[in-house]
Design a protein around this motif. Structure first.
Motif, PDB file in Angstrom:
ATOM      1  N   ILE A 192      56.383 103.208  38.853  1.00  0.00           N
ATOM      2  CA  ILE A 192      55.499 102.671  39.879  1.00  0.00           C
ATOM      3  C   ILE A 192      55.166 101.044  39.530  1.00  0.00           C
ATOM      4  O   ILE A 192      54.914 100.259  40.404  1.00  0.00           O
ATOM      5  CB  ILE A 192      54.391 103.722  39.976  1.00  0.00           C
ATOM      6  N   SER A 196      55.807  97.985  41.537  1.00  0.00           N
ATOM      7  CA  SER A 196      54.848  97.105  42.122  1.00  0.00           C
ATOM      8  C   SER A 196      54.795  95.700  41.455  1.00  0.00           C
ATOM      9  O   SER A 196      54.422  94.659  42.052  1.00  0.00           O
ATOM     10  CB  SER A 196      53.481  97.645  41.888  1.00  0.00           C
ATOM     11  N   ILE A 199      56.803  93.149  42.880  1.00  0.00           N
ATOM     12  CA  ILE A 199      56.471  92.605  44.050  1.00  0.00           C
ATOM     13  C   ILE A 199      55.654  91.295  43.858  1.00  0.00           C
ATOM     14  O   ILE A 199      55.757  90.213  44.493  1.00  0.00           O
ATOM     15  CB  ILE A 199      55.303  93.610  44.913  1.00  0.00           C
ATOM     16  N   ARG A 203      56.805  85.961  43.867  1.00  0.00           N
ATOM     17  CA  ARG A 203      55.914  84.706  43.765  1.00  0.00           C
ATOM     18  C   ARG A 203      56.254  83.833  42.487  1.00  0.00           C
ATOM     19  O   ARG A 203      55.697  82.925  41.917  1.00  0.00           O
ATOM     20  CB  ARG A 203      54.233  84.907  43.729  1.00  0.00           C
TER      21      ARG A 203
ATOM     22  N   ILE B 175      48.010  95.403  42.839  1.00  0.00           N
ATOM     23  CA  ILE B 175      48.844  94.584  43.158  1.00  0.00           C
ATOM     24  C   ILE B 175      49.173  94.730  44.688  1.00  0.00           C
ATOM     25  O   ILE B 175      49.340  93.994  45.527  1.00  0.00           O
ATOM     26  CB  ILE B 175      50.084  94.799  42.406  1.00  0.00           C
ATOM     27  N   LEU B 176      49.523  96.074  44.953  1.00  0.00           N
ATOM     28  CA  LEU B 176      49.786  96.111  46.377  1.00  0.00           C
ATOM     29  C   LEU B 176      48.734  96.003  47.434  1.00  0.00           C
ATOM     30  O   LEU B 176      49.001  95.466  48.406  1.00  0.00           O
ATOM     31  CB  LEU B 176      50.236  97.901  46.521  1.00  0.00           C
ATOM     32  N   SER B 179      48.265  92.360  47.725  1.00  0.00           N
ATOM     33  CA  SER B 179      49.484  91.546  48.299  1.00  0.00           C
ATOM     34  C   SER B 179      49.239  91.855  49.763  1.00  0.00           C
ATOM     35  O   SER B 179      49.666  91.060  50.673  1.00  0.00           O
ATOM     36  CB  SER B 179      50.650  92.146  47.655  1.00  0.00           C
ATOM     37  N   LEU B 193      53.918  97.518  52.572  1.00  0.00           N
ATOM     38  CA  LEU B 193      53.134  97.540  51.441  1.00  0.00           C
ATOM     39  C   LEU B 193      51.986  98.862  51.476  1.00  0.00           C
ATOM     40  O   LEU B 193      51.502  99.423  50.594  1.00  0.00           O
ATOM     41  CB  LEU B 193      52.426  96.515  51.136  1.00  0.00           C
ATOM     42  N   LEU B 196      53.699 101.908  50.659  1.00  0.00           N
ATOM     43  CA  LEU B 196      53.751 102.237  49.292  1.00  0.00           C
ATOM     44  C   LEU B 196      52.339 102.600  48.819  1.00  0.00           C
ATOM     45  O   LEU B 196      52.487 103.499  47.815  1.00  0.00           O
ATOM     46  CB  LEU B 196      54.216 100.897  48.582  1.00  0.00           C
ATOM     47  N   VAL B 200      51.706 105.992  46.700  1.00  0.00           N
ATOM     48  CA  VAL B 200      51.261 106.106  45.041  1.00  0.00           C
ATOM     49  C   VAL B 200      50.091 107.062  45.271  1.00  0.00           C
ATOM     50  O   VAL B 200      49.850 107.834  44.220  1.00  0.00           O
ATOM     51  CB  VAL B 200      50.778 104.666  44.758  1.00  0.00           C
TER      52      VAL B 200
END
Lengths: 276, 221, 227
Positions: A192, A196, A199, A203, B175-176, B179, B193, B196, B200
């Protein structure tokens, strides 16, 4: 034959105490087969590690050609990439050992997991440092938040968390089990985290994984062979180090149990129930 | 079920009667957010650029503050033994404690996050996604946090240790979540996202009660 | 010699195969318990058996393992070896053991921010009981029922803890130093409760470093640990 035999205790103590200690320490006290087997394997694995390191480093640093774009700095790859592989492999193996220890309470699994952690942390550290060294000439900066470096960094923290939790308990068996649960949770979360962090990649910049598609490797054969031999060298080194650490952990446990027997000379047989 | 809600009700009641502890998490959240414009400088463009990430990082840290008390107080008072001996699975007890923790920490964070984003000059386009993402993320925080809290019950240095164990596992949420809000601010579709984040949460809901329960069982031994 | 010791040990374990249920009419039976805590052996070869209405008094100096033995019986600690049976099944496999168990540890599990009544009621709900009022009455807690527990003295808090015994049903009472900090009236209220509990077939295991007025009880003395 080790425990009671080499103690100078009075024989009546020896039987009752020895029995109890056998019960308690059966997870430490009966790894004789492992000691024999590992003692036989260790020199061979160490030899293989030494030879493959010598050959691999020679091929990587001297024989293999410099990269068209990255020039000589590409040689860092031969140190960096196998370290990343081994870091992930170590964590997987550690989590598997923890699972075995928690489910079957197997004697050696706890010792294995504990012994793997610092080695794995070492590999992540090598990977991070070489990644940074490689990054400077390639990207012009020491650190880039690219997906793979970031996930190795988080892996480093997972190893650290495991080791710190292990040491946070006064009772080492408790520490082993708490850290074991943590390692298993961490193992589920590694994909996971990896995903992530990918993602974040949206960038940043990095070369795509170049060896994963082994059928049509985008890496040239003249670089692939040194890389694979280096990977083998890392693996052999890992196994050798693991065996040494496990053997010394077992010997340490034996010393502890001998000390315990000395401390527990007074027999501790409970008095049988009687009517008031 | 009755027992489950009795545990939730008691923990929420305790948190409400110990308002200063509960409020201090929220106050930390606000104060830490306020520090950013002071440290980085009050330029509005910069602030709106970092708003989403800052709020998420600080929310994560604020939640850490409340975690070490999750099981430690019960353990110190002797109640943890009785919860373990209660005639229902310890996993269910853990879920009840997580739900209570979420109600008293997660919900205030969700409510205050959009208000604080105004301080950081975040455009209101991100509000809805921010709230949805927080709703999905804060239960994960409580669940994973419960594992860290449970595993450190028997240790001498709870607080810092919990953060050390839990924060690496929470990076996906950070992060998710951040973002997703950034995507929404850029006018893009943030739904994948958010899904996601939901996934999680699902993994955490399946894994963490078991892990926390086995942690509690072995650390009180 | 170690090998001999090992095989002797295995022989003994086979003899006391833990899967064979006890034959007597005992309800709680401990068979051949041994417990190591950290690097110390607290006790070994410890066995006892209790039938309906019987009581067991654990005594011995501080640190001799009384609390550990109680926690072991409750199932909070796993024995290093040996088994505890409840109604013929090992306690960790017995489905209803936790329903039958009323455990009073040396800590009172009293929340200072909840009132006395709320404290007792919570633990009673948790164990499916509904006798909160009776419990409060028995331990003379009625007048302070609505007082937050943080105002209580140590003795009063102990009584709140003990009130859990009566607030929810439980056939087996495990009591760790139950009389510590109690005044005379409260002690007699406690042993009154214990008598009534035993009169209807309940079992009691109590640990105390001193003596407790348990009538007709088995006694188990854990010796001091030398180090």
């Amino acid at each position: 034959m080790p425990l009671g035999g080499c103690l100078g205790l009075a024989s009546d103590y020896r039987i009752t105490l020895g029995l109890a200690i056998m019960v308690n320490l059966h997870r430490f006290a009966n790894p004789n087969r492992f000691m024999r087997l590992s003692g036989f394997v260790l020199p061979w694995v160490s030899g293989i590690a030494a030879i493959t390191f010598a050959v691999g480093l020679y091929l990587a640093l001297v024989v293999s050609p410099p990269d068209y774009e990255q020039r000589e700095t590409v040689r860092i790859m031969y140190i960096h990439v196998p370290a990343a592989w081994m870091a992930l492999f170590s964590y997987t193996l550690m989590a598997a050992s923890c699972a075995v220890a928690l489910i079957w309470r197997h004697p050696l699994a706890d010792v294995a997991a504990k012994s793997i952690a610092p080695i794995g942390a070492g590999f992540t550290f090598i990977c991070l440092v070489t990644g940074s060294l490689w990054g400077h000439p390639t990207w012009g900066t020491w650190w880039v938040w690219d997906a793979r470096l970031t996930s190795v960094l988080i892996l480093f923290f997972l190893f650290m968390g495991y080791m710190v939790l292990f040491d946070a308990f006064d009772d080492p068996t408790k520490g082993a089990r708490a850290a074991g649960v943590l390692a298993m949770v961490g193992f589920v979360f590694v994909p996971i985290i990896k995903f992530s962090v990918d993602i974040l990649e949206l960038r940043t910049l990095h070369q795509g994984a170049s060896v994963s598609k082994l059928s049509t490797p985008s890496i040239h054969e003249s670089m692939l062979w040194p890389l694979l031999i280096m990977a083998l060298a890392y693996l052999a080194y890992f196994i050798a180090l693991l065996l040494v650490r496990m053997r010394s952990a077992i010997l340490g446990a034996r010393v502890r149990s001998l000390r315990m027997m000395q401390a527990e000379r007074a027999s501790r047989v409970a008095i049988a129930p009687e009517r008031l | 079920m009755n027992i489950f809600f009795a545990i939730v009700r008691r923990d929420v009641m305790l948190a409400l009667r110990r308002m200063s502890d509960t409020m201090s998490v929220l106050l930390f959240f606000i104060l830490a957010i306020v520090l950013f414009p002071l440290g980085i400088g009050p330029e509005l463009n910069v602030l709106s650029r970092i708003a989403a990430g800052t709020i998420w990082v600080v929310a994560l840290l604020a939640a850490m503050l409340s975690l070490d008390r999750l099981f430690q107080i019960d353990a110190d008072e002797g109640g943890l033994d009785l919860l373990i001996l209660a005639p229902l699975p310890l996993e269910v007890v853990v879920i009840a404690k997580c739900l209570a923790h979420w109600l008293v920490t997660g919900v205030p964070l969700i409510v205050s996050a959009p208000i604080l984003s105004v301080l950081l000059n975040m455009s209101s386009d991100g509000f809805l996604v921010m709230i949805v993402a927080m709703v999905l993320a804060t239960p994960t925080l409580s669940l994973i946090g419960a594992v860290g809290a449970a595993l450190t019950v028997g240790t001498r240095r709870g607080g810092v240790l919990v953060s050390l164990l839990v924060l690496p596992l929470l990076t996906p949420v950070l992060i998710l979540g951040a973002s997703a809000v950034d995507l929404a601010l850029a006018g893009l579709n943030a739904v994948p996202l958010l899904m996601l984040l939901g996934a999680v949460l699902l993994v955490a809901a399946l894994l963490c009660p078991w892990a926390a329960a086995s942690g509690l069982r072995l650390t009180i031994e | 010699m170690p090998t001999a010791m090992l095989s002797e040990h295995h022989a003994r374990v086979a003899q006391n195969n833990p899967m064979v249920p006890p034959v007597s009419n005992s309800i709680l039976e401990a068979r051949d318990l041994a417990l190591w805590r950290g690097e110390r052996l607290l006790f070994q070869k410890l066995s006892f058996s209790l039938g309906a209405s019987e009581a067991l008094l654990l005594s011995g100096p501080n640190g001799s393992g009384k609390t550990s033995l109680l926690r072991l019986i409750a199932g909070l600690i796993r024995p290093t070896s040996g088994v505890v049976f409840w109604c013929g099944a090992p306690t960790n496999k017995h489905e209803r053991f936790h329903n039958d168990l009323n455990y009073i540890g040396h800590l009172d599990a009293v929340k200072p921010l909840l009132t006395v009544a709320e404290n007792v009621e919570f633990w009673s709900t948790l164990r499916g009981g509904d006798a909160v009022q009776e419990a409060l009455n028995h331990f003379c807690l009625r007048e302070i029922a609505n007082l937050p527990a943080r105002f209580l003295s140590a003795g009063q808090r102990r009584r709140v803890g003990l009130a859990r015994l009566l607030a929810a049903p439980g056939k087996l009472w495990l009591l760790d130093e139950p009389a510590v900090g109690l005044d005379e009236d409260s002690v007699s209220a406690l042993f009154d409760a214990i008598r009534k509990h035993r009169a209807v077939g309940g079992l009691v295991v109590a640990a105390s470093h001193g003596d407790l007025p348990l009538e007709n009880a088995q006694k188990l003395v854990l010796p001091e640990i030398h180090s």
